[in-house]
Design a protein around this motif. Structure first.
Motif, PDB file in Angstrom:
ATOM      1  N   LEU A  92     -79.153 -61.541  41.641  1.00  0.00           N
ATOM      2  CA  LEU A  92     -79.008 -61.913  40.278  1.00  0.00           C
ATOM      3  C   LEU A  92     -78.132 -63.139  40.133  1.00  0.00           C
ATOM      4  O   LEU A  92     -78.201 -63.866  39.363  1.00  0.00           O
ATOM      5  N   PHE A 124     -79.838 -66.203  39.307  1.00  0.00           N
ATOM      6  CA  PHE A 124     -80.552 -66.555  37.935  1.00  0.00           C
ATOM      7  C   PHE A 124     -79.486 -67.140  36.899  1.00  0.00           C
ATOM      8  O   PHE A 124     -78.364 -67.072  37.176  1.00  0.00           O
ATOM      9  N   PRO A 125     -80.236 -67.964  36.185  1.00  0.00           N
ATOM     10  CA  PRO A 125     -79.171 -68.699  35.190  1.00  0.00           C
ATOM     11  C   PRO A 125     -78.333 -67.904  34.673  1.00  0.00           C
ATOM     12  O   PRO A 125     -77.003 -68.614  34.493  1.00  0.00           O
ATOM     13  N   PRO A 126     -78.551 -66.750  33.867  1.00  0.00           N
ATOM     14  CA  PRO A 126     -77.545 -65.965  33.266  1.00  0.00           C
ATOM     15  C   PRO A 126     -76.061 -65.956  34.006  1.00  0.00           C
ATOM     16  O   PRO A 126     -75.018 -66.068  33.272  1.00  0.00           O
ATOM     17  N   MET A 127     -76.244 -65.770  35.219  1.00  0.00           N
ATOM     18  CA  MET A 127     -74.867 -65.464  36.076  1.00  0.00           C
ATOM     19  C   MET A 127     -74.094 -66.905  35.767  1.00  0.00           C
ATOM     20  O   MET A 127     -72.819 -66.540  35.935  1.00  0.00           O
ATOM     21  N   ALA A 128     -74.691 -67.885  35.776  1.00  0.00           N
ATOM     22  CA  ALA A 128     -73.531 -69.052  35.589  1.00  0.00           C
ATOM     23  C   ALA A 128     -72.869 -69.000  34.376  1.00  0.00           C
ATOM     24  O   ALA A 128     -71.748 -69.508  34.449  1.00  0.00           O
ATOM     25  N   LEU A 129     -73.381 -68.659  33.379  1.00  0.00           N
ATOM     26  CA  LEU A 129     -72.870 -68.598  32.024  1.00  0.00           C
ATOM     27  C   LEU A 129     -71.602 -67.496  32.385  1.00  0.00           C
ATOM     28  O   LEU A 129     -70.724 -67.774  31.750  1.00  0.00           O
ATOM     29  N   ILE A 130     -72.059 -66.352  33.076  1.00  0.00           N
ATOM     30  CA  ILE A 130     -71.022 -65.292  32.808  1.00  0.00           C
ATOM     31  C   ILE A 130     -69.786 -65.731  33.761  1.00  0.00           C
ATOM     32  O   ILE A 130     -68.734 -65.535  33.368  1.00  0.00           O
ATOM     33  N   VAL A 165     -68.690 -69.091  34.044  1.00  0.00           N
ATOM     34  CA  VAL A 165     -68.030 -69.636  33.315  1.00  0.00           C
ATOM     35  C   VAL A 165     -67.231 -68.867  32.255  1.00  0.00           C
ATOM     36  O   VAL A 165     -65.883 -69.291  32.099  1.00  0.00           O
ATOM     37  N   GLY A 166     -67.623 -68.017  31.662  1.00  0.00           N
ATOM     38  CA  GLY A 166     -67.098 -66.983  30.764  1.00  0.00           C
ATOM     39  C   GLY A 166     -65.745 -66.578  31.440  1.00  0.00           C
ATOM     40  O   GLY A 166     -64.647 -66.471  30.899  1.00  0.00           O
TER      41      GLY A 166
END
Lengths: 207, 249
Positions: free
Chosen positions: A179, A182-188, A190-191
Protein backbone atom coordinates in the motif's frame (compact mmCIF):
# COMPACT_ATOMS: atom_id res chain seq x y z
CA UNK A 1 19.29 42.31 6.79
CA UNK A 2 18.76 39.11 8.74
CA UNK A 3 19.91 36.77 6.01
CA UNK A 4 20.45 33.80 8.28
CA UNK A 5 16.87 34.02 9.52
CA UNK A 6 15.74 34.25 5.92
CA UNK A 7 17.55 31.00 5.34
CA UNK A 8 16.49 28.97 8.38
CA UNK A 9 12.87 30.08 8.53
CA UNK A 10 11.59 28.18 5.48
CA UNK A 11 13.38 25.01 6.55
CA UNK A 12 11.03 24.28 9.45
CA UNK A 13 8.98 27.06 11.07
CA UNK A 14 7.65 28.41 7.78
CA UNK A 15 8.11 25.36 5.59
CA UNK A 16 6.61 25.92 2.13
CA UNK A 17 4.96 22.51 1.93
CA UNK A 18 3.54 21.86 5.36
CA UNK A 19 2.90 25.43 6.55
CA UNK A 20 2.26 27.48 3.43
CA UNK A 21 0.68 24.43 1.69
CA UNK A 22 2.40 25.25 -1.60
CA UNK A 23 3.82 23.00 -4.24
CA UNK A 24 2.24 19.73 -3.24
CA UNK A 25 0.91 19.48 -6.77
CA UNK A 26 3.63 17.93 -8.78
CA UNK A 27 5.67 16.60 -5.93
CA UNK A 28 4.21 13.65 -4.10
CA UNK A 29 4.10 11.27 -7.03
CA UNK A 30 7.90 11.26 -7.18
CA UNK A 31 8.26 10.07 -3.57
CA UNK A 32 7.98 6.34 -4.18
CA UNK A 33 11.77 6.14 -4.14
CA UNK A 34 14.36 8.36 -2.49
CA UNK A 35 16.49 9.01 -5.54
CA UNK A 36 13.89 10.71 -7.77
CA UNK A 37 12.56 12.59 -4.74
CA UNK A 38 16.03 13.95 -4.02
CA UNK A 39 16.65 14.93 -7.64
CA UNK A 40 13.23 16.54 -7.87
CA UNK A 41 13.91 18.51 -4.69
CA UNK A 42 17.24 19.78 -6.02
CA UNK A 43 15.68 20.71 -9.37
CA UNK A 44 12.99 22.73 -7.62
CA UNK A 45 15.65 24.39 -5.44
CA UNK A 46 17.58 25.39 -8.55
CA UNK A 47 14.50 26.80 -10.28
CA UNK A 48 13.23 28.65 -7.20
CA UNK A 49 16.63 30.16 -6.47
CA UNK A 50 17.31 31.42 -9.97
CA UNK A 51 13.76 32.54 -10.76
CA UNK A 52 13.84 34.56 -7.53
CA UNK A 53 17.21 36.03 -8.48
CA UNK A 54 16.19 36.89 -12.05
CA UNK A 55 12.81 38.32 -11.15
CA UNK A 56 14.38 40.35 -8.38
CA UNK A 57 16.83 41.82 -10.88
CA UNK A 58 14.00 42.54 -13.32
CA UNK A 59 11.54 43.75 -10.73
CA UNK A 60 11.83 47.47 -11.51
CA UNK A 61 11.64 47.01 -15.26
CA UNK A 62 8.53 44.84 -15.56
CA UNK A 63 5.08 46.50 -15.53
CA UNK A 64 2.89 44.77 -12.98
CA UNK A 65 0.14 44.05 -15.53
CA UNK A 66 2.24 41.64 -17.53
CA UNK A 67 4.39 40.30 -14.70
CA UNK A 68 2.66 36.88 -14.58
CA UNK A 69 3.56 36.19 -18.21
CA UNK A 70 7.15 37.38 -17.65
CA UNK A 71 7.43 35.14 -14.59
CA UNK A 72 6.09 32.16 -16.48
CA UNK A 73 8.57 32.70 -19.29
CA UNK A 74 11.52 33.00 -16.88
CA UNK A 75 10.42 29.93 -14.92
CA UNK A 76 9.68 27.87 -18.03
CA UNK A 77 13.12 28.68 -19.43
CA UNK A 78 14.80 27.54 -16.21
CA UNK A 79 12.73 24.36 -16.19
CA UNK A 80 13.74 23.60 -19.77
CA UNK A 81 17.38 23.94 -18.68
CA UNK A 82 16.78 21.49 -15.82
CA UNK A 83 14.91 19.08 -18.06
CA UNK A 84 17.60 19.04 -20.74
CA UNK A 85 20.28 18.64 -18.08
CA UNK A 86 18.53 15.65 -16.49
CA UNK A 87 18.00 14.04 -19.89
CA UNK A 88 21.65 14.45 -20.73
CA UNK A 89 23.25 13.33 -17.47
CA UNK A 90 20.66 11.34 -15.48
CA UNK A 91 18.50 9.68 -18.10
CA UNK A 92 17.01 7.00 -15.82
CA UNK A 93 15.88 9.48 -13.18
CA UNK A 94 14.55 11.75 -15.89
CA UNK A 95 12.43 8.85 -17.18
CA UNK A 96 11.06 8.20 -13.68
CA UNK A 97 10.19 11.85 -13.14
CA UNK A 98 8.46 11.97 -16.55
CA UNK A 99 6.02 14.87 -16.72
CA UNK A 100 6.73 16.06 -13.20
CA UNK A 101 9.83 17.97 -14.27
CA UNK A 102 7.67 20.02 -16.62
CA UNK A 103 5.24 20.60 -13.80
CA UNK A 104 7.84 22.53 -11.83
CA UNK A 105 6.63 25.45 -13.97
CA UNK A 106 3.25 25.36 -12.29
CA UNK A 107 4.69 24.50 -8.89
CA UNK A 108 3.14 27.03 -6.58
CA UNK A 109 6.34 27.40 -4.54
CA UNK A 110 8.19 28.96 -7.46
CA UNK A 111 5.45 31.43 -8.39
CA UNK A 112 4.53 32.00 -4.76
CA UNK A 113 8.06 32.99 -3.71
CA UNK A 114 8.54 35.24 -6.74
CA UNK A 115 5.26 37.02 -6.00
CA UNK A 116 5.65 37.18 -2.25
CA UNK A 117 9.36 37.85 -1.90
CA UNK A 118 11.44 38.50 -5.01
CA UNK A 119 9.30 41.34 -6.33
CA UNK A 120 9.93 43.36 -3.18
CA UNK A 121 13.48 42.46 -2.16
CA UNK A 122 17.08 42.77 -3.29
CA UNK A 123 18.57 40.06 -5.54
CA UNK A 124 20.89 38.41 -2.98
CA UNK A 125 18.19 38.12 -0.30
CA UNK A 126 15.79 36.75 -2.91
CA UNK A 127 18.32 34.16 -4.00
CA UNK A 128 18.81 33.00 -0.40
CA UNK A 129 15.06 32.87 0.08
CA UNK A 130 14.69 30.76 -3.05
CA UNK A 131 17.38 28.30 -1.98
CA UNK A 132 15.92 27.99 1.51
CA UNK A 133 12.39 27.39 0.27
CA UNK A 134 13.62 24.84 -2.23
CA UNK A 135 15.49 23.03 0.53
CA UNK A 136 12.43 23.14 2.80
CA UNK A 137 10.54 21.44 -0.01
CA UNK A 138 13.33 18.88 -0.48
CA UNK A 139 13.27 17.99 3.22
CA UNK A 140 9.58 17.09 3.11
CA UNK A 141 9.99 15.09 -0.11
CA UNK A 142 12.90 13.17 1.35
CA UNK A 143 11.06 12.38 4.60
CA UNK A 144 8.02 11.10 2.69
CA UNK A 145 10.17 9.13 0.26
CA UNK A 146 12.20 7.64 3.14
CA UNK A 147 9.12 6.05 4.72
CA UNK A 148 7.58 5.03 1.43
CA UNK A 149 10.72 3.36 0.09
CA UNK A 150 11.69 1.73 3.38
CA UNK A 151 8.24 0.32 4.16
CA UNK A 152 7.12 -0.20 0.56
CA UNK A 153 10.19 -1.77 -1.03
CA UNK A 154 12.53 -2.41 1.90
CA UNK A 155 15.31 -0.35 0.31
CA UNK A 156 16.90 3.10 0.64
CA UNK A 157 18.45 4.77 -2.44
CA UNK A 158 18.04 1.36 -4.07
CA UNK A 159 20.16 -0.45 -1.43
CA UNK A 160 18.51 -3.30 0.42
CA UNK A 161 17.93 -2.46 4.09
CA UNK A 162 15.62 -5.23 5.26
CA UNK A 163 17.67 -8.47 5.44
CA UNK A 164 16.76 -10.94 2.70
CA UNK A 165 16.05 -13.85 5.07
CA UNK A 166 13.42 -11.83 6.97
CA UNK A 167 11.05 -12.16 4.03
CA UNK A 168 8.32 -14.77 4.08
CA UNK A 169 9.52 -16.09 0.72
CA UNK A 170 12.85 -16.94 2.39
CA UNK A 171 11.24 -18.48 5.47
CA UNK A 172 11.10 -15.29 7.54
CA UNK A 173 8.24 -13.26 9.02
CA UNK A 174 8.30 -10.00 7.04
CA UNK A 175 6.74 -8.69 3.89
CA UNK A 176 6.70 -5.23 2.29
CA UNK A 177 3.64 -3.03 2.66
CA UNK A 178 2.46 -2.75 -0.93
CA UNK A 179 0.00 0.00 0.00
CA UNK A 180 2.93 2.32 0.66
CA UNK A 181 3.65 2.39 -3.07
CA UNK A 182 0.18 3.74 -3.90
CA UNK A 183 -0.39 7.50 -4.16
CA UNK A 184 -2.83 7.90 -1.22
CA UNK A 185 -0.18 6.91 1.32
CA UNK A 186 1.96 9.92 0.38
CA UNK A 187 -0.93 12.18 1.34
CA UNK A 188 -1.47 10.39 4.63
CA UNK A 189 2.24 10.63 5.49
CA UNK A 190 2.21 14.38 4.76
CA UNK A 191 -0.90 14.67 6.94
CA UNK A 192 0.99 12.97 9.79
CA UNK A 193 4.02 15.25 9.29
CA UNK A 194 1.73 18.28 9.56
CA UNK A 195 0.20 16.79 12.70
CA UNK A 196 3.58 16.36 14.38
CA UNK A 197 4.83 19.73 13.18
CA UNK A 198 1.81 21.60 14.51
CA UNK A 199 1.87 19.74 17.79
CA UNK A 200 5.37 21.16 18.31
CA UNK A 201 4.64 24.64 16.88
CA UNK A 202 1.40 25.39 18.68
CA UNK A 203 1.07 28.89 17.21
CA UNK A 204 0.35 27.40 13.77
CA UNK A 205 -2.74 25.54 14.93
CA UNK A 206 -6.06 26.69 13.53
CA UNK A 207 -8.69 27.77 16.03
CA UNK B 1 -13.55 7.03 -26.31
CA UNK B 2 -15.69 5.93 -23.39
CA UNK B 3 -12.66 4.03 -22.18
CA UNK B 4 -10.54 7.15 -22.32
CA UNK B 5 -13.18 9.17 -20.49
CA UNK B 6 -13.65 6.70 -17.65
CA UNK B 7 -9.93 6.17 -17.42
CA UNK B 8 -9.14 9.87 -17.13
CA UNK B 9 -12.04 10.80 -14.88
CA UNK B 10 -12.05 7.93 -12.40
CA UNK B 11 -9.23 5.43 -12.64
CA UNK B 12 -6.43 7.92 -13.17
CA UNK B 13 -8.14 10.78 -11.37
CA UNK B 14 -6.02 13.92 -11.50
CA UNK B 15 -6.13 14.46 -7.75
CA UNK B 16 -6.06 10.96 -6.31
CA UNK B 17 -3.66 9.27 -8.71
CA UNK B 18 -1.35 12.15 -9.67
CA UNK B 19 -1.81 14.87 -7.01
CA UNK B 20 -2.42 17.48 -9.71
CA UNK B 21 -3.91 20.78 -8.68
CA UNK B 22 -3.44 20.04 -5.00
CA UNK B 23 -2.73 23.65 -4.02
CA UNK B 24 -6.06 25.08 -5.08
CA UNK B 25 -7.69 21.77 -4.16
CA UNK B 26 -6.69 22.20 -0.52
CA UNK B 27 -7.14 25.97 -0.45
CA UNK B 28 -10.52 26.27 -2.16
CA UNK B 29 -12.31 23.20 -0.83
CA UNK B 30 -13.83 24.95 2.17
CA UNK B 31 -17.30 25.46 0.73
CA UNK B 32 -19.18 23.44 -1.86
CA UNK B 33 -20.32 26.53 -3.73
CA UNK B 34 -16.89 27.94 -4.57
CA UNK B 35 -15.64 24.41 -5.23
CA UNK B 36 -18.38 23.93 -7.82
CA UNK B 37 -17.49 27.25 -9.49
CA UNK B 38 -13.77 26.60 -9.59
CA UNK B 39 -14.30 23.01 -10.77
CA UNK B 40 -16.45 24.24 -13.65
CA UNK B 41 -13.87 26.84 -14.65
CA UNK B 42 -11.01 24.31 -14.50
CA UNK B 43 -12.98 21.79 -16.56
CA UNK B 44 -13.74 24.45 -19.18
CA UNK B 45 -10.12 25.58 -19.45
CA UNK B 46 -8.98 21.96 -19.56
CA UNK B 47 -11.39 21.09 -22.40
CA UNK B 48 -10.12 24.04 -24.42
CA UNK B 49 -6.38 23.93 -23.77
CA UNK B 50 -5.74 20.19 -24.17
CA UNK B 51 -6.99 20.13 -27.81
CA UNK B 52 -5.18 23.42 -28.54
CA UNK B 53 -1.96 22.00 -27.20
CA UNK B 54 -2.62 18.78 -29.07
CA UNK B 55 -2.78 20.70 -32.36
CA UNK B 56 0.32 22.64 -31.38
CA UNK B 57 2.09 19.39 -30.59
CA UNK B 58 1.08 17.72 -33.85
CA UNK B 59 1.69 20.59 -36.26
CA UNK B 60 4.51 22.61 -34.70
CA UNK B 61 6.45 20.77 -32.03
CA UNK B 62 6.82 17.18 -33.22
CA UNK B 63 10.02 16.27 -35.05
CA UNK B 64 10.06 16.86 -38.82
CA UNK B 65 6.66 18.55 -39.14
CA UNK B 66 7.96 22.06 -39.80
CA UNK B 67 10.63 20.77 -42.10
CA UNK B 68 13.13 17.94 -42.32
CA UNK B 69 15.40 17.84 -39.29
CA UNK B 70 13.60 20.43 -37.20
CA UNK B 71 12.73 19.15 -33.74
CA UNK B 72 11.19 21.74 -31.46
CA UNK B 73 9.91 19.36 -28.80
CA UNK B 74 12.19 20.89 -26.18
CA UNK B 75 10.08 24.06 -26.47
CA UNK B 76 6.89 22.29 -25.47
CA UNK B 77 6.91 23.47 -21.82
CA UNK B 78 7.16 27.12 -22.72
CA UNK B 79 4.60 26.95 -25.54
CA UNK B 80 2.09 24.96 -23.51
CA UNK B 81 2.27 27.35 -20.58
CA UNK B 82 1.99 30.31 -22.93
CA UNK B 83 -1.16 28.86 -24.50
CA UNK B 84 -2.62 28.16 -21.06
CA UNK B 85 -1.78 31.59 -19.65
CA UNK B 86 -3.13 33.36 -22.74
CA UNK B 87 -6.28 31.30 -22.68
CA UNK B 88 -6.93 31.92 -19.00
CA UNK B 89 -6.42 35.64 -19.61
CA UNK B 90 -8.96 35.43 -22.43
CA UNK B 91 -11.50 33.59 -20.29
CA UNK B 92 -11.02 36.14 -17.55
CA UNK B 93 -11.68 39.03 -19.92
CA UNK B 94 -14.74 37.36 -21.45
CA UNK B 95 -16.25 36.50 -18.08
CA UNK B 96 -15.57 40.00 -16.79
CA UNK B 97 -17.26 41.53 -19.83
CA UNK B 98 -20.33 39.34 -20.09
CA UNK B 99 -21.01 38.11 -16.56
CA UNK B 100 -19.61 40.42 -13.88
CA UNK B 101 -21.46 38.55 -11.11
CA UNK B 102 -19.74 35.26 -11.93
CA UNK B 103 -16.48 37.16 -12.21
CA UNK B 104 -16.84 38.52 -8.69
CA UNK B 105 -17.84 35.12 -7.37
CA UNK B 106 -14.72 33.42 -8.71
CA UNK B 107 -12.48 36.35 -7.83
CA UNK B 108 -8.81 35.51 -7.45
CA UNK B 109 -9.27 31.84 -8.37
CA UNK B 110 -9.84 32.59 -12.03
CA UNK B 111 -6.32 33.88 -12.83
CA UNK B 112 -4.88 31.18 -10.58
CA UNK B 113 -6.14 28.50 -12.96
CA UNK B 114 -3.15 29.36 -15.14
CA UNK B 115 -0.83 27.90 -12.54
CA UNK B 116 -3.08 24.98 -11.65
CA UNK B 117 -0.96 21.89 -12.21
CA UNK B 118 -4.00 19.93 -13.40
CA UNK B 119 -4.13 22.06 -16.57
CA UNK B 120 -0.43 21.85 -17.38
CA UNK B 121 -0.37 18.20 -16.28
CA UNK B 122 -3.27 17.41 -18.58
CA UNK B 123 -1.40 18.83 -21.56
CA UNK B 124 1.86 17.07 -20.66
CA UNK B 125 0.12 13.72 -20.22
CA UNK B 126 -1.71 14.29 -23.47
CA UNK B 127 1.67 14.77 -25.15
CA UNK B 128 2.86 11.45 -23.73
CA UNK B 129 -0.30 9.63 -24.80
CA UNK B 130 -0.16 10.76 -28.43
CA UNK B 131 -0.03 7.67 -30.60
CA UNK B 132 -1.38 5.30 -27.97
CA UNK B 133 -4.65 6.44 -26.40
CA UNK B 134 -4.96 9.81 -28.16
CA UNK B 135 -4.96 9.74 -31.94
CA UNK B 136 -7.05 12.71 -33.05
CA UNK B 137 -8.53 15.99 -31.84
CA UNK B 138 -11.70 14.24 -30.67
CA UNK B 139 -9.70 12.01 -28.34
CA UNK B 140 -7.89 14.99 -26.90
CA UNK B 141 -11.19 16.77 -26.21
CA UNK B 142 -12.50 13.66 -24.46
CA UNK B 143 -9.33 13.42 -22.42
CA UNK B 144 -9.54 17.09 -21.42
CA UNK B 145 -13.20 16.69 -20.46
CA UNK B 146 -12.59 13.50 -18.49
CA UNK B 147 -9.65 14.78 -16.51
CA UNK B 148 -11.41 18.10 -15.86
CA UNK B 149 -14.54 16.38 -14.59
CA UNK B 150 -12.43 14.07 -12.44
CA UNK B 151 -10.85 17.10 -10.78
CA UNK B 152 -14.24 18.76 -10.40
CA UNK B 153 -15.70 15.63 -8.79
CA UNK B 154 -12.80 15.41 -6.38
CA UNK B 155 -12.89 19.02 -5.20
CA UNK B 156 -16.67 19.02 -4.73
CA UNK B 157 -16.61 15.81 -2.69
CA UNK B 158 -13.75 17.17 -0.65
CA UNK B 159 -15.59 20.45 0.01
CA UNK B 160 -18.69 18.56 1.08
CA UNK B 161 -16.72 16.44 3.54
CA UNK B 162 -14.89 19.46 4.91
CA UNK B 163 -18.14 21.32 5.49
CA UNK B 164 -19.31 18.44 7.68
CA UNK B 165 -16.02 18.05 9.46
CA UNK B 166 -16.40 21.55 10.90
CA UNK B 167 -18.71 19.96 13.44
CA UNK B 168 -16.45 17.13 14.55
CA UNK B 169 -13.72 17.12 17.14
CA UNK B 170 -10.54 17.09 15.13
CA UNK B 171 -7.32 17.24 17.20
CA UNK B 172 -6.17 20.86 17.34
CA UNK B 173 -2.93 20.19 15.48
CA UNK B 174 -4.77 18.37 12.69
CA UNK B 175 -7.30 21.10 11.93
CA UNK B 176 -7.21 22.59 8.45
CA UNK B 177 -4.65 21.17 6.05
CA UNK B 178 -3.64 18.19 8.22
CA UNK B 179 -7.04 16.57 8.21
CA UNK B 180 -7.57 17.60 4.59
CA UNK B 181 -4.52 15.54 3.59
CA UNK B 182 -5.67 12.49 5.54
CA UNK B 183 -9.19 12.72 4.04
CA UNK B 184 -7.74 13.02 0.54
CA UNK B 185 -5.61 9.96 1.23
CA UNK B 186 -8.64 7.96 2.35
CA UNK B 187 -10.65 9.15 -0.66
CA UNK B 188 -7.73 8.12 -2.84
CA UNK B 189 -7.82 4.64 -1.35
CA UNK B 190 -11.56 4.54 -2.04
CA UNK B 191 -10.94 5.62 -5.63
CA UNK B 192 -8.54 2.73 -6.07
CA UNK B 193 -11.61 0.49 -6.44
CA UNK B 194 -12.10 1.98 -9.90
CA UNK B 195 -9.00 0.19 -11.09
CA UNK B 196 -11.25 -2.91 -10.97
CA UNK B 197 -13.06 -1.63 -14.07
CA UNK B 198 -12.22 -3.80 -17.05
CA UNK B 199 -11.88 -1.23 -19.81
CA UNK B 200 -11.70 -3.75 -22.67
CA UNK B 201 -15.02 -5.21 -21.60
CA UNK B 202 -16.58 -1.79 -21.30
CA UNK B 203 -15.42 -0.89 -24.78
CA UNK B 204 -17.32 -3.51 -26.75
CA UNK B 205 -20.31 -3.43 -24.37
CA UNK B 206 -21.21 -7.04 -25.17
CA UNK B 207 -21.60 -9.12 -22.02
CA UNK B 208 -19.57 -12.30 -22.24
CA UNK B 209 -20.73 -15.23 -20.19
CA UNK B 210 -17.25 -16.61 -19.86
CA UNK B 211 -16.11 -14.29 -17.07
CA UNK B 212 -19.10 -13.30 -14.96
CA UNK B 213 -16.93 -12.00 -12.11
CA UNK B 214 -15.63 -9.03 -14.08
CA UNK B 215 -19.09 -8.07 -15.25
CA UNK B 216 -20.28 -7.94 -11.67
CA UNK B 217 -17.37 -5.71 -10.73
CA UNK B 218 -18.14 -3.33 -13.57
CA UNK B 219 -21.79 -3.16 -12.60
CA UNK B 220 -21.15 -2.42 -8.95
CA UNK B 221 -18.59 0.18 -9.87
CA UNK B 222 -20.97 1.92 -12.26
CA UNK B 223 -23.61 1.90 -9.54
CA UNK B 224 -21.18 3.42 -7.10
CA UNK B 225 -20.35 6.15 -9.58
CA UNK B 226 -24.02 6.98 -10.04
CA UNK B 227 -24.73 7.13 -6.37
CA UNK B 228 -21.69 9.32 -5.81
CA UNK B 229 -22.84 11.77 -8.43
CA UNK B 230 -26.27 11.85 -6.79
CA UNK B 231 -24.67 12.49 -3.46
CA UNK B 232 -22.71 15.40 -4.86
CA UNK B 233 -25.66 16.99 -6.54
CA UNK B 234 -27.91 16.66 -3.53
CA UNK B 235 -25.38 18.67 -1.49
CA UNK B 236 -26.50 17.15 1.78
CA UNK B 237 -25.35 14.17 3.80
CA UNK B 238 -22.42 13.71 1.49
CA UNK B 239 -19.92 13.02 4.18
CA UNK B 240 -21.61 10.13 5.92
CA UNK B 241 -22.11 7.73 3.02
CA UNK B 242 -18.62 8.36 1.74
CA UNK B 243 -17.01 7.92 5.14
CA UNK B 244 -18.79 4.63 5.70
CA UNK B 245 -17.53 3.58 2.32
CA UNK B 246 -13.98 4.31 3.37
CA UNK B 247 -14.35 2.54 6.70
CA UNK B 248 -15.71 -0.56 5.07
CA UNK B 249 -12.66 -0.77 2.89
Amino acid sequence: MKLSKNFTNPLAANNPVIVQILGICSALAVTVKLEPAFVMGLSVTFVTAFSNLLMSLLRNGVPSRIRIIVQLVVIATLVIVVDQFLRAYMYDVSKQLSVYVGLIITNCIVMGRVEAFALGNKPWASFVDGVANGLGYTIILVIVAFFRELLGSGTLFGMTIIPEDWYIANGGFYSNTGLMLFPPMALIIVGCIIWIHRTINKDLQEK
Amino acid sequence: MLNLFINSALIENMVFAYFFGMCSYIAVSKSVKTALGLGAAVTFVQVMTVPLNYLLNQYVLSPNVLGEGIDLSFLSFILFIAVIAAFVQLVEMIVEKFSPSLYNQLGIFLPLIAVNCAIMGGSLFMQQMVGTEINNVGDSIVYGLGSGIGWWLAIVMMAAIREKIEYSHVPAAMKGPGIAFIITGLMGIAFMIFSGINLDKLGDLKPKAAEPVNEAVVETVVETVDSEYDIDMAEDQEAEPFDTDVNNL
